[in-house]
Design a protein around this motif. Structure first.
Motif, short mmCIF file in Angstrom:
data_model
loop_
_atom_site.label_atom_id
_atom_site.label_comp_id
_atom_site.label_asym_id
_atom_site.label_seq_id
_atom_site.Cartn_x
_atom_site.Cartn_y
_atom_site.Cartn_z
N HIS A 1 83.79 44.24 63.24
CA HIS A 1 82.88 43.89 64.34
C HIS A 1 81.92 42.79 63.89
O HIS A 1 81.73 41.79 64.60
N ASN A 2 81.32 42.96 62.71
CA ASN A 2 80.37 41.97 62.20
C ASN A 2 81.04 40.62 61.97
O ASN A 2 80.50 39.58 62.36
N THR A 3 82.22 40.63 61.37
CA THR A 3 82.95 39.39 61.10
C THR A 3 83.33 38.67 62.39
O THR A 3 83.15 37.46 62.53
N LEU A 4 83.85 39.43 63.35
CA LEU A 4 84.25 38.84 64.63
C LEU A 4 83.05 38.31 65.40
O LEU A 4 83.11 37.23 65.99
N SER A 5 81.95 39.04 65.39
CA SER A 5 80.73 38.60 66.08
C SER A 5 80.20 37.31 65.48
O SER A 5 79.80 36.39 66.21
N GLU A 6 80.19 37.23 64.15
CA GLU A 6 79.71 36.02 63.48
C GLU A 6 80.58 34.81 63.81
O GLU A 6 80.10 33.68 63.82
N ALA A 7 81.86 35.06 64.13
CA ALA A 7 82.78 33.97 64.48
C ALA A 7 82.76 33.68 65.98
O ALA A 7 83.56 32.89 66.47
N GLY A 8 81.86 34.34 66.71
CA GLY A 8 81.75 34.12 68.15
C GLY A 8 82.74 34.93 68.97
O GLY A 8 82.91 34.69 70.16
N GLY A 9 83.38 35.89 68.35
CA GLY A 9 84.36 36.73 69.05
C GLY A 9 83.86 38.14 69.24
O GLY A 9 82.66 38.39 69.20
N TRP A 10 84.80 39.06 69.43
CA TRP A 10 84.43 40.46 69.62
C TRP A 10 85.57 41.41 69.28
O TRP A 10 86.73 41.01 69.19
N LEU A 11 85.20 42.67 69.09
CA LEU A 11 86.12 43.78 68.87
C LEU A 11 85.85 44.82 69.93
O LEU A 11 84.69 45.17 70.18
N ARG A 12 86.90 45.29 70.57
CA ARG A 12 86.79 46.39 71.53
C ARG A 12 87.76 47.48 71.13
O ARG A 12 88.85 47.21 70.65
N LEU A 13 87.35 48.71 71.36
CA LEU A 13 88.22 49.86 71.15
C LEU A 13 88.66 50.37 72.51
O LEU A 13 87.83 50.49 73.42
N ALA A 14 89.94 50.69 72.64
CA ALA A 14 90.47 51.14 73.93
C ALA A 14 91.14 52.49 73.80
O ALA A 14 91.82 52.78 72.81
N ALA A 15 90.97 53.31 74.83
CA ALA A 15 91.68 54.57 75.00
C ALA A 15 91.60 55.46 73.77
O ALA A 15 92.57 56.09 73.36
N THR A 16 90.43 55.55 73.18
CA THR A 16 90.23 56.33 71.96
C THR A 16 90.44 57.82 72.25
O THR A 16 89.90 58.35 73.21
N SER A 17 91.24 58.47 71.39
CA SER A 17 91.49 59.90 71.56
C SER A 17 90.18 60.68 71.43
O SER A 17 89.23 60.22 70.79
#
Length: 125
Positions: free
Chosen positions: A81-97
């Motif tokens: 999350h931190n790495t992606l945010s610093e690169a201007g992107g994002w991480l999402r989690l989907a359909a977590t059990s």
């Protein structure tokens, strides 16, 4: 201890398995995860979440088939999350059990990593 008993103990010591199938939808990398995320399988997830040279990287981790996640997985998700945010992107989690979501909620990472109920929602705006 007999030889057979030693063989039976080895898989438990190695931990569960984790598989990752990677696809791309509308420029978003989708990681379909299946199995357990723990100390023994964490490197698989860490490698799947790596981005290099991609402007504004966006990743959705489809968690519906993840049956277990320990603190190793939590740390990997936070770092990604931190790495992606610093690169201007994002991480999402989907359909977590439900059991994995309970861990995510307990630790509180759902307060800064976007968790969506379905893959379709995670791929949307």
């Amino acid at each position: 201890m007999s030889e057979g008993e030693m063989t039976e103990a080895e898989p438990a010591a190695q931990g569960g398995q984790l598989t990752v199938v990677t696809t791309t939808t509308d420029g978003i990398r989708v990681l379909a995860l299946s199995g357990e995320i723990d100390y023994h399988t964490g490197d698989i997830l860490r490698q799947a979440l790596q981005v290099s040279g991609t402007p504004r990287p966006r990743i959705v981790a489809d968690m519906r088939q993840v049956t277990f996640m320990d603190s190793s997985g939590i740390n990997i998700l936070i770092n990604a999350h931190n790495t992606l945010s610093e690169a201007g992107g994002w991480l999402r989690l989907a359909a977590t059990s439900e059991p994995v979501m309970r861990t995510i909620t307990l630790v509180g990472i759902d307060s800064f990593i976007d968790c969506r109920e379905t893959l379709r929602q995670a791929l949307g705006n």
